[in-house]
Design a protein around this motif. Structure first.
Motif, mmCIF file in Angstrom:
data_model
loop_
_atom_site.group_PDB
_atom_site.id
_atom_site.type_symbol
_atom_site.label_atom_id
_atom_site.label_comp_id
_atom_site.label_asym_id
_atom_site.label_seq_id
_atom_site.Cartn_x
_atom_site.Cartn_y
_atom_site.Cartn_z
ATOM 1 N N ASN A 1 0.830 -1.214 0.000
ATOM 2 C CA ASN A 1 0.000 0.000 0.000
ATOM 3 C C ASN A 1 0.860 1.259 0.000
ATOM 4 O O ASN A 1 0.542 2.253 -0.670
ATOM 5 C CB ASN A 1 -0.939 0.004 1.211
ATOM 6 C CG ASN A 1 -1.997 -1.076 1.114
ATOM 7 O OD1 ASN A 1 -2.318 -1.554 0.020
ATOM 8 N ND2 ASN A 1 -2.543 -1.490 2.243
ATOM 9 N N LYS B 1 1.028 4.254 -2.798
ATOM 10 C CA LYS B 1 0.875 5.660 -2.427
ATOM 11 C C LYS B 1 2.026 6.482 -2.982
ATOM 12 O O LYS B 1 1.843 7.571 -3.514
ATOM 13 C CB LYS B 1 0.837 5.803 -0.897
ATOM 14 C CG LYS B 1 -0.515 5.612 -0.272
ATOM 15 C CD LYS B 1 -0.426 5.910 1.213
ATOM 16 C CE LYS B 1 -1.754 5.642 1.895
ATOM 17 N NZ LYS B 1 -1.663 5.889 3.353
ATOM 18 N N THR C 1 1.797 7.215 -6.693
ATOM 19 C CA THR C 1 0.798 8.239 -7.021
ATOM 20 C C THR C 1 1.233 9.624 -6.554
ATOM 21 O O THR C 1 0.700 10.627 -7.016
ATOM 22 C CB THR C 1 -0.566 7.906 -6.380
ATOM 23 O OG1 THR C 1 -0.434 7.875 -4.962
ATOM 24 C CG2 THR C 1 -1.079 6.567 -6.873
ATOM 25 N N ILE D 1 3.048 12.051 4.401
ATOM 26 C CA ILE D 1 2.186 10.911 4.100
ATOM 27 C C ILE D 1 2.920 9.593 4.343
ATOM 28 O O ILE D 1 2.382 8.668 4.963
ATOM 29 C CB ILE D 1 1.675 10.992 2.644
ATOM 30 C CG1 ILE D 1 0.702 12.170 2.511
ATOM 31 C CG2 ILE D 1 0.977 9.697 2.229
ATOM 32 C CD1 ILE D 1 0.350 12.537 1.076
ATOM 33 N N CYS E 1 2.653 6.037 7.938
ATOM 34 C CA CYS E 1 2.500 4.579 7.869
ATOM 35 C C CYS E 1 2.536 3.991 9.277
ATOM 36 O O CYS E 1 3.378 4.364 10.099
ATOM 37 C CB CYS E 1 3.625 3.983 7.020
ATOM 38 S SG CYS E 1 3.550 2.207 6.871
#
Length: 317
Positions: free
Chosen positions: A72, A76, A79, A91, A95
């Motif tokens: 995941n 991320k 993107t 971001i 995690c």
């Protein structure tokens, strides 16, 4: 496979899982080696291999959860490649298992070795982006050696001429510098033992990008970069800091004008320590003396390097 066998003790289920994978190719071996070098544990390695080979039925729930988080996180990151680096860092660090961040950093570092010069404009943009994100993340995680090697690989790719000039300079001779560090470590240890029972001595070699940026910032030649070799002596009290500085002055030749008291006069960002540059075996060595509380503040507090230092890689021309 050999590096795994030498590095970790595997239970029977894990051995069976690895046996199914067989011998790794060079690319996978390098990925696994870098995950370990970046501080990845056994679970991190097995989780990555589970992700890479899409084998989800052979490991326990804990390892598979990490594999899913890594998957995941990588999606991320892909993107986010057009986002600004500050938001990307926030971001990634959200995690829930930071081991996934370490795995991603190690894999991105490994992929840097796939690039060949000359680079395309798209490759330059991508390496610049990675060079702004992952070294900063690694520094935030306290992984300064890993930060340095990531930075230097980006530097090598983006400004190869300056990179070669730096690493080939006599002042950057790794073997000579490591021998000096070993010898000086023994002497500083003996000095520290009489001052503080719980002393800590650390050392580091400044990486190529760090040297280059300091030369640009100070508008100087490499011989005027005084902290290529650096030591840190950590003690308990301010009094012990000053005692240690006096011992250093007595036992070594100090470079004129290179003793700085940032304890009585902290830097604007709050950084506190005593700095002394000595001449040892005809090389400049910077010794920082600080309390453990001062060090914690410099690494993780308001004066942490990653909060105020902009390490920008500039391309020649």
């Amino acid at each position: 496979m050999k590096i795994l066998i030498n590095e970790f003790n595997f239970n029977e289920n894990e051995k069976e899982f690895l046996a199914m994978l067989g011998d790794f190719n060079n690319s996978t071996n390098l990925q696994v080696e870098n995950i370990i070098n970046f501080g990845g544990d056994k679970t991190s390695v097995l989780a990555y291999l589970s992700y890479k080979f899409e084998l989800v039925n052979y490991l326990d729930k804990h390892k598979l959860k990490l594999a899913k988080r890594y998957k995941n996180l990588k999606l991320k990151y892909i993107t986010m490649q057009k986002f600004d680096n500050k938001n990307a860092i926030k971001i990634l660090l959200k995690c829930r298992d930071l081991r996934a961040v370490v795995i991603l950093s190690a894999i991105m570092y490994t992929k840097l070795f796939d690039y060949k010069l000359p680079l395309s404009s798209e490759e330059i943009d991508l390496i610049k982006y990675q060079g702004k994100i992952f070294p900063k993340i690694l520094a935030m995680l306290g992984k300064n050696y890993e930060r340095a090697v990531f930075e230097d690989k980006c530097f090598e790719l983006l400004d190869n001429e300056n990179y070669k000039e730096i690493i080939n300079a006599p002042a950057m001779n790794v073997l000579n510098n490591k021998a000096l560090i070993k010898d000086l470590s023994v002497k500083l240890t003996k000095m520290s033992q009489d001052i503080c029972e719980t002393y800590i001595i650390e050392n580091r070699l400044k990486n190529a990008l760090g040297v280059f940026l300091k030369m640009k910032r100070k508008n100087c030649v490499i011989e005027e970069v005084y902290d290529i070799i650096g030591f840190r002596v950590l003690v308990e009290t301010e009094e012990q800091c000053y005692h240690m500085l006096n011992v250093i002055k007595k036992n070594f030749v100090c470079v004129e004008g290179r003793i700085k008291d940032f304890i009585s006069k902290p830097k604007p960002n709050g950084y506190r320590a005593l700095h002394a540059t000595i001449l040892y075996n005809e090389k400049n060595v910077e010794i920082q003396v600080k309390t453990k509380d001062m060090h914690r503040a410099s690494e993780y507090g308001e004066c942490a390097h990653w909060k105020y230092k902009q390490r920008l890689i500039k391309i020649r021309g």
